[in-house]
Design a protein around this motif. Structure first.
Motif, PDB file in Angstrom:
ATOM      1  N   ALA A  61       0.831  -1.200   0.000  1.00 58.61           N
ATOM      2  CA  ALA A  61       0.000   0.000   0.000  1.00 58.61           C
ATOM      3  C   ALA A  61       0.867   1.251   0.000  1.00 58.61           C
ATOM      4  N   ALA A  62       1.929   1.247   0.801  1.00 60.77           N
ATOM      5  CA  ALA A  62       2.831   2.396   0.863  1.00 60.77           C
ATOM      6  C   ALA A  62       3.507   2.628  -0.487  1.00 60.77           C
ATOM      7  N   ALA A  63       3.905   1.542  -1.149  1.00 61.94           N
ATOM      8  CA  ALA A  63       4.534   1.674  -2.466  1.00 61.94           C
ATOM      9  C   ALA A  63       3.558   2.235  -3.490  1.00 61.94           C
ATOM     10  N   ALA A  64       2.324   1.755  -3.449  1.00 70.72           N
ATOM     11  CA  ALA A  64       1.314   2.250  -4.389  1.00 70.72           C
ATOM     12  C   ALA A  64       0.999   3.725  -4.128  1.00 70.72           C
ATOM     13  N   CYS A  65       0.916   4.086  -2.866  1.00 68.43           N
ATOM     14  CA  CYS A  65       0.631   5.481  -2.505  1.00 68.43           C
ATOM     15  C   CYS A  65       1.788   6.389  -2.894  1.00 68.43           C
ATOM     16  N   ASP A  66       3.003   5.899  -2.720  1.00 68.60           N
ATOM     17  CA  ASP A  66       4.184   6.665  -3.109  1.00 68.60           C
ATOM     18  C   ASP A  66       4.183   6.907  -4.620  1.00 68.60           C
ATOM     19  N   ALA A  67       3.784   5.895  -5.381  1.00 68.98           N
ATOM     20  CA  ALA A  67       3.698   6.040  -6.828  1.00 68.98           C
ATOM     21  C   ALA A  67       2.620   7.055  -7.217  1.00 68.98           C
ATOM     22  N   GLN A  68       1.490   7.041  -6.494  1.00 66.85           N
ATOM     23  CA  GLN A  68       0.433   8.019  -6.760  1.00 66.85           C
ATOM     24  C   GLN A  68       0.927   9.431  -6.462  1.00 66.85           C
ATOM     25  N   ALA A  69       1.676   9.585  -5.366  1.00 67.92           N
ATOM     26  CA  ALA A  69       2.218  10.897  -5.004  1.00 67.92           C
ATOM     27  C   ALA A  69       3.179  11.388  -6.084  1.00 67.92           C
ATOM     28  N   ALA A  70       3.980  10.481  -6.617  1.00 61.91           N
ATOM     29  CA  ALA A  70       4.920  10.852  -7.678  1.00 61.91           C
ATOM     30  C   ALA A  70       4.180  11.275  -8.945  1.00 61.91           C
ATOM     31  N   LEU A  88       3.869  15.469  -6.119  1.00 63.20           N
ATOM     32  CA  LEU A  88       3.901  16.018  -4.766  1.00 63.20           C
ATOM     33  C   LEU A  88       5.307  15.896  -4.211  1.00 63.20           C
ATOM     34  N   ALA A  89       5.671  16.828  -3.337  1.00 61.00           N
ATOM     35  CA  ALA A  89       6.988  16.795  -2.723  1.00 61.00           C
ATOM     36  C   ALA A  89       6.903  17.341  -1.304  1.00 61.00           C
ATOM     37  N   GLY A  90       7.885  16.992  -0.496  1.00 60.64           N
ATOM     38  CA  GLY A  90       7.974  17.523   0.853  1.00 60.64           C
ATOM     39  C   GLY A  90       6.829  17.109   1.747  1.00 60.64           C
ATOM     40  N   ALA A  91       6.326  18.080   2.511  1.00 60.23           N
ATOM     41  CA  ALA A  91       5.273  17.812   3.483  1.00 60.23           C
ATOM     42  C   ALA A  91       3.985  17.346   2.811  1.00 60.23           C
ATOM     43  N   ALA A  92       3.678  17.875   1.640  1.00 61.77           N
ATOM     44  CA  ALA A  92       2.463  17.467   0.925  1.00 61.77           C
ATOM     45  C   ALA A  92       2.535  15.993   0.552  1.00 61.77           C
ATOM     46  N   LYS A  93       3.712  15.558   0.096  1.00 65.70           N
ATOM     47  CA  LYS A  93       3.891  14.148  -0.270  1.00 65.70           C
ATOM     48  C   LYS A  93       3.765  13.265   0.968  1.00 65.70           C
ATOM     49  N   ASN A  94       4.449  13.663   2.054  1.00 66.08           N
ATOM     50  CA  ASN A  94       4.402  12.865   3.282  1.00 66.08           C
ATOM     51  C   ASN A  94       2.976  12.737   3.806  1.00 66.08           C
ATOM     52  N   SER A  95       2.256  13.824   3.805  1.00 71.85           N
ATOM     53  CA  SER A  95       0.872  13.817   4.282  1.00 71.85           C
ATOM     54  C   SER A  95      -0.001  12.935   3.400  1.00 71.85           C
ATOM     55  N   PHE A  96       0.158  13.063   2.092  1.00 70.96           N
ATOM     56  CA  PHE A  96      -0.632  12.267   1.159  1.00 70.96           C
ATOM     57  C   PHE A  96      -0.354  10.779   1.341  1.00 70.96           C
ATOM     58  N   VAL A  97       0.924  10.416   1.398  1.00 66.19           N
ATOM     59  CA  VAL A  97       1.303   9.003   1.523  1.00 66.19           C
ATOM     60  C   VAL A  97       0.796   8.432   2.845  1.00 66.19           C
ATOM     61  N   LYS A  98       0.908   9.213   3.924  1.00 63.49           N
ATOM     62  CA  LYS A  98       0.452   8.751   5.231  1.00 63.49           C
ATOM     63  C   LYS A  98      -1.051   8.482   5.224  1.00 63.49           C
ATOM     64  N   LYS A  99      -1.843   9.417   4.686  1.00 62.80           N
ATOM     65  CA  LYS A  99      -3.297   9.245   4.652  1.00 62.80           C
ATOM     66  C   LYS A  99      -3.694   8.125   3.697  1.00 62.80           C
ATOM     67  N   CYS A 100      -3.068   8.083   2.547  1.00 61.66           N
ATOM     68  CA  CYS A 100      -3.377   7.060   1.547  1.00 61.66           C
ATOM     69  C   CYS A 100      -3.094   5.661   2.112  1.00 61.66           C
ATOM     70  N   THR A 101      -1.946   5.504   2.760  1.00 66.44           N
ATOM     71  CA  THR A 101      -1.572   4.217   3.335  1.00 66.44           C
ATOM     72  C   THR A 101      -2.539   3.837   4.465  1.00 66.44           C
ATOM     73  N   SER A 102      -2.869   4.799   5.285  1.00 64.41           N
ATOM     74  CA  SER A 102      -3.806   4.554   6.384  1.00 64.41           C
ATOM     75  C   SER A 102      -5.169   4.100   5.851  1.00 64.41           C
ATOM     76  N   ASP A 103      -5.635   4.747   4.782  1.00 61.50           N
ATOM     77  CA  ASP A 103      -6.909   4.359   4.185  1.00 61.50           C
ATOM     78  C   ASP A 103      -6.843   2.948   3.590  1.00 61.50           C
ATOM     79  N   ALA A 104      -5.723   2.626   2.959  1.00 60.76           N
ATOM     80  CA  ALA A 104      -5.575   1.317   2.326  1.00 60.76           C
ATOM     81  C   ALA A 104      -5.468   0.194   3.368  1.00 60.76           C
ATOM     82  N   VAL A 105      -4.825   0.499   4.490  1.00 58.72           N
ATOM     83  CA  VAL A 105      -4.639  -0.505   5.536  1.00 58.72           C
ATOM     84  C   VAL A 105      -5.950  -0.689   6.295  1.00 58.72           C
ATOM     85  N   GLY A 106      -6.665   0.395   6.490  1.00 53.58           N
ATOM     86  CA  GLY A 106      -7.947   0.299   7.176  1.00 53.58           C
ATOM     87  C   GLY A 106      -7.865   0.643   8.644  1.00 53.58           C
ATOM     88  N   SER A 107      -6.914   1.489   8.987  1.00 57.31           N
ATOM     89  CA  SER A 107      -6.808   1.863  10.401  1.00 57.31           C
ATOM     90  C   SER A 107      -7.364   3.228  10.662  1.00 57.31           C
TER      91      SER A 107
END
Length: 82
Positions: A50-59, A63-82
């Motif tokens: 999920a993190a790899a897929a979200c990182d690819a979506q951010a790319a 997105l870069a910097g804080a925007a990328k980190n925030s996006f990847v964190k939320k995307c991964t959290s949504d994909a994991v289901g937590s």
């Protein structure tokens, strides 16, 4: 009449896209009735994928910097289901 038809088509499209979303890692693990070490292993792999897929979506969104980190964190959290 045309307005009602347009509303019906729009609501059908929205419902279809919601159903087309992939299940979360937790939902998949529950569906497979995993427990113990198998659950842990599956969850780790699913989170990593999920993190790899979200990182690819951010790319792809350039997105870069804080925007990328925030996006990847939320995307991964949504994909994991937590």
């Amino acid at each position: 009449m045309i307005r009602l038809l347009g509303i019906a088509i729009l609501s059908t499209c929205l419902a279809g896209s919601a159903l087309a979303q992939e299940a979360t890692c937790k939902a998949k693990a529950t569906e497979k009735k995993l427990a113990g070490a198998a659950l842990t292993s599956f969850t780790k792999k699913c989170e990593k994928d999920a993190a790899a897929a979200c990182d690819a979506q951010a790319a792809s969104k350039k997105l870069a910097g804080a925007a990328k980190n925030s996006f990847v964190k939320k995307c991964t959290s949504d994909a994991v289901g937590s």
